[in-house]
Design a protein around this motif. Structure first.
Motif, PDB file in Angstrom:
ATOM      1  N   LYS A 149       0.420  -1.011  -0.225  1.00 40.82           N
ATOM      2  CA  LYS A 149       0.028   0.484   0.347  1.00 40.82           C
ATOM      3  C   LYS A 149       0.971   1.498   0.100  1.00 40.82           C
ATOM      4  N   SER A 150       2.290   1.546   0.732  1.00 45.11           N
ATOM      5  CA  SER A 150       2.527   2.379   0.861  1.00 45.11           C
ATOM      6  C   SER A 150       4.062   1.858   0.199  1.00 45.11           C
ATOM      7  N   ASN A 151       5.421   1.821   1.177  1.00 46.76           N
ATOM      8  CA  ASN A 151       6.281   1.471   1.105  1.00 46.76           C
ATOM      9  C   ASN A 151       6.857  -0.070   0.599  1.00 46.76           C
ATOM     10  N   ILE A 152       7.764   0.218  -0.053  1.00 45.89           N
ATOM     11  CA  ILE A 152       8.048  -2.064  -0.173  1.00 45.89           C
ATOM     12  C   ILE A 152       8.775  -2.648   1.585  1.00 45.89           C
ATOM     13  N   GLU A 153       9.209  -1.999   2.252  1.00 45.80           N
ATOM     14  CA  GLU A 153       9.589  -2.073   3.327  1.00 45.80           C
ATOM     15  C   GLU A 153       8.348  -2.567   4.108  1.00 45.80           C
ATOM     16  N   GLU A 154       7.739  -1.640   4.212  1.00 45.87           N
ATOM     17  CA  GLU A 154       5.994  -1.704   5.155  1.00 45.87           C
ATOM     18  C   GLU A 154       5.835  -3.275   4.955  1.00 45.87           C
ATOM     19  N   SER A 155       5.638  -3.337   3.606  1.00 48.24           N
ATOM     20  CA  SER A 155       5.031  -4.776   2.870  1.00 48.24           C
ATOM     21  C   SER A 155       5.569  -6.018   2.845  1.00 48.24           C
ATOM     22  N   LEU A 156       6.794  -5.574   3.612  1.00 48.60           N
ATOM     23  CA  LEU A 156       8.020  -6.887   3.112  1.00 48.60           C
ATOM     24  C   LEU A 156       7.301  -7.686   5.195  1.00 48.60           C
ATOM     25  N   ARG A 157       7.852  -6.558   5.688  1.00 47.40           N
ATOM     26  CA  ARG A 157       7.313  -7.315   6.557  1.00 47.40           C
ATOM     27  C   ARG A 157       6.199  -7.562   7.269  1.00 47.40           C
ATOM     28  N   LYS A 158       4.963  -7.228   6.502  1.00 48.09           N
ATOM     29  CA  LYS A 158       3.619  -7.705   6.673  1.00 48.09           C
ATOM     30  C   LYS A 158       4.026  -9.188   6.045  1.00 48.09           C
ATOM     31  N   VAL A 159       4.401  -9.520   5.028  1.00 51.50           N
ATOM     32  CA  VAL A 159       4.843 -10.558   4.799  1.00 51.50           C
ATOM     33  C   VAL A 159       5.143 -11.149   5.550  1.00 51.50           C
ATOM     34  N   MET A 160       6.703 -10.783   5.658  1.00 52.03           N
ATOM     35  CA  MET A 160       7.418 -11.621   6.956  1.00 52.03           C
ATOM     36  C   MET A 160       6.255 -12.387   7.962  1.00 52.03           C
ATOM     37  N   GLU A 161       5.584 -11.156   8.646  1.00 53.34           N
ATOM     38  CA  GLU A 161       4.452 -12.096   9.475  1.00 53.34           C
ATOM     39  C   GLU A 161       3.935 -13.133   9.413  1.00 53.34           C
ATOM     40  N   VAL A 162       3.553 -13.209   8.293  1.00 53.15           N
ATOM     41  CA  VAL A 162       2.551 -14.292   7.285  1.00 53.15           C
ATOM     42  C   VAL A 162       2.836 -15.508   7.215  1.00 53.15           C
ATOM     43  N   VAL A 163       4.379 -15.334   6.256  1.00 55.24           N
ATOM     44  CA  VAL A 163       5.242 -16.789   6.130  1.00 55.24           C
ATOM     45  C   VAL A 163       6.011 -17.696   6.929  1.00 55.24           C
TER      46      VAL A 163
END
Length: 464
Positions: A149-163
């Motif tokens: 939604k915003s920056n790539i770093e925040e997106s990656l953090r959210k993905v790392m919480e799921v996988v």
């Protein structure tokens, strides 16, 4: 089937404001990582805010030629070599995976295995997402697109919480090179410095090959973002005990690589020395099962005082898909790969050092060949403990019913392979060789660093 474990793949990424031969650097970087995967190879580059790529089945020099490399222009690029553990071996599953979404193009190359990939995939498919491949990497790509939604770093953090699972990931947008390592550090990833930029790679041998200077390893859970502003590091706020895969040290990584401060050759030599202390034997010569058993054999010889010699000659020109059309040819297959140097073993008590025994088939044939060549005794020493559990984190481990260490005692294995004696390195000795740092040793002790699918309930088991 070859009596060895296999790693899934190797990854490399390059960013440089000065270099114009990014594809050449990636090509040589992949060449340095060829041992990590021989099924497919691919390179993607960012050229004028557009990602161009080429990938195909085969070894690096089979996939690429000068014309292809010259067409891949850009200052950012990533590369991948693959050995499949999740997803069948065909061109659609080759990486890097290049996808388009509302924020633009993104390319991903992944080393590792997600233990919850199927559950996430089912959830995404239920919500209407269509998948083009059967690999974990596409699951990561879809999650990234969903959360961006915003920056790539925040997106990656959210993905790392799921996988959940193991991953060393190199990614590329039109203007950024990104590296990510799982929170347990199961899969390796290091950072190097080159003129005008940086390199990310599975192993430090890549940096030596392309003339980059080693800086450090990516920390577990760390996100590295490289762009025109330089290198930014985003550390994980979750503490996890480091669990580097111990087989990276035992077998997978090249002996000239250093991972998390541990030199592979020195580690393997030390395992041989400790093995000689734990399981001494009276003998005339120490030989190795080449090439992976050689550093441990040299260490065993140094510690024991028994001379090291060349007893097995390896044919270095065997391809990755040697055809074995019938049972008789399969039985003779090991003789195509290895031959006995009769002069060095005839009439002698031989210590044969190998790094691991998975099924026992190769060890049995080698012992037979040595005795047929005139060896008086053959004592087998293994520089790792018995492999007794399947891996869920990116190693192509046989099912437990195929693991000889899970189903037979050491004495039963000795009898099966025909050795005069057999000894494995202890788990304590293995840890000592690695400086008692944190490692995942689940293939030996069953102590997985996270919850894994129950045997018989995951997709891999269902495909037996």
């Amino acid at each position: 089937m070859e009596d060895k474990l296999h790693e899934e793949c190797g990854v490399v990424g390059v960013y440089s404001e000065e270099k114009t031969d990014i594809a050449n650097l990636l090509y040589y970087g992949l060449y340095a990582l060829q041992h990590r995967g021989q099924e497919s190879a691919g390179i993607a580059v960012s050229n004028n805010n557009q990602i161009e790529y080429y990938k195909d089945m085969g070894l690096v020099p089979e996939v690429f030629n000068d014309d292809i490399i010259q067409k891949l222009n850009g200052k950012i690029g990533i590369g991948h070599v693959r050995y499949s553990t999740t997803g069948e071996s065909y061109i659609e599953n080759a990486q890097p995976l290049v996808v388009k979404y509302k924020k633009g193009d993104i390319a991903l190359a992944h080393n590792g295995n997600l233990v919850n990939a199927q559950a996430i995939r089912d959830m995404l498919e239920d919500s209407g997402v269509v998948f083009q491949t059967s690999i974990d990497t596409e699951v990561i790509a879809n999650l990234l697109a969903r959360h961006h939604k915003s920056n790539i770093e925040e997106s990656l953090r959210k993905v790392m919480e799921v996988v959940k699972g193991s991953f060393a990931l190199v990614m590329m947008t039109d203007n950024k090179l990104i590296g990510v390592r799982d929170t347990h550090g199961l899969r390796p990833l290091c950072i190097g410095k080159i003129s005008g930029g940086y390199v990310l790679a599975s192993e430090s041998c890549v940096l030596d090959t392309i003339g980059a200077e080693y800086m450090r390893d990516v920390e577990p859970g760390e996100i590295i973002i490289i762009d025109e502003n330089g290198l930014q590091s985003f550390k994980s706020d979750k503490w996890c005990r480091k669990n580097l895969c111990i087989f990276e040290l035992i077998y997978f990584a090249r002996p000239d690589s250093t991972i998390d401060g541990i030199n592979m050759y020195l580690f393997r030599s030390e395992t041989g020395k400790i093995l000689a202390q734990e399981s001494p034997v009276e003998a005339d010569v120490v030989i190795s099962v080449p090439d992976s058993g050689t550093p441990a054999a040299i260490g065993f010889a140094e510690e024991s005082g028994i001379p090291f010699g060349i007893g097995l000659i390896k044919n270095k020109y065997i391809g990755r898909t040697f055809i074995q059309p019938n049972q008789e040819m399969r039985e003779q297959g090991v003789k195509i790969k290895l031959n006995v140097l009769k002069h060095n073993v005839e009439g002698k008590r031989v210590v044969m050092v190998d790094d691991s025994i998975v099924r026992g088939t190769t060890s049995k044939r080698l012992v037979e060949m040595l005795k047929k060549a005139g060896a008086k005794e053959v004592h087998v020493r293994v520089s790792s403990p018995p492999v007794a559990y399947s891996c869920h984190f990116g190693i192509d481990t046989p099912y437990r019913n195929q693991l000889i260490g899970a189903n037979k005692s050491i004495e039963e294995i000795r009898e099966l392979i025909g050795a005069d004696s057999l000894a494995y390195l202890s788990i304590a000795g293995l840890s000592k060789a690695g400086g008692n740092k944190g490692f995942c040793k689940a293939c030996f002790d069953g102590d997985y660093p996270m919850e894994v699918p129950l045997e018989g309930n995951n997709k891999k088991e269902q495909l037996k």
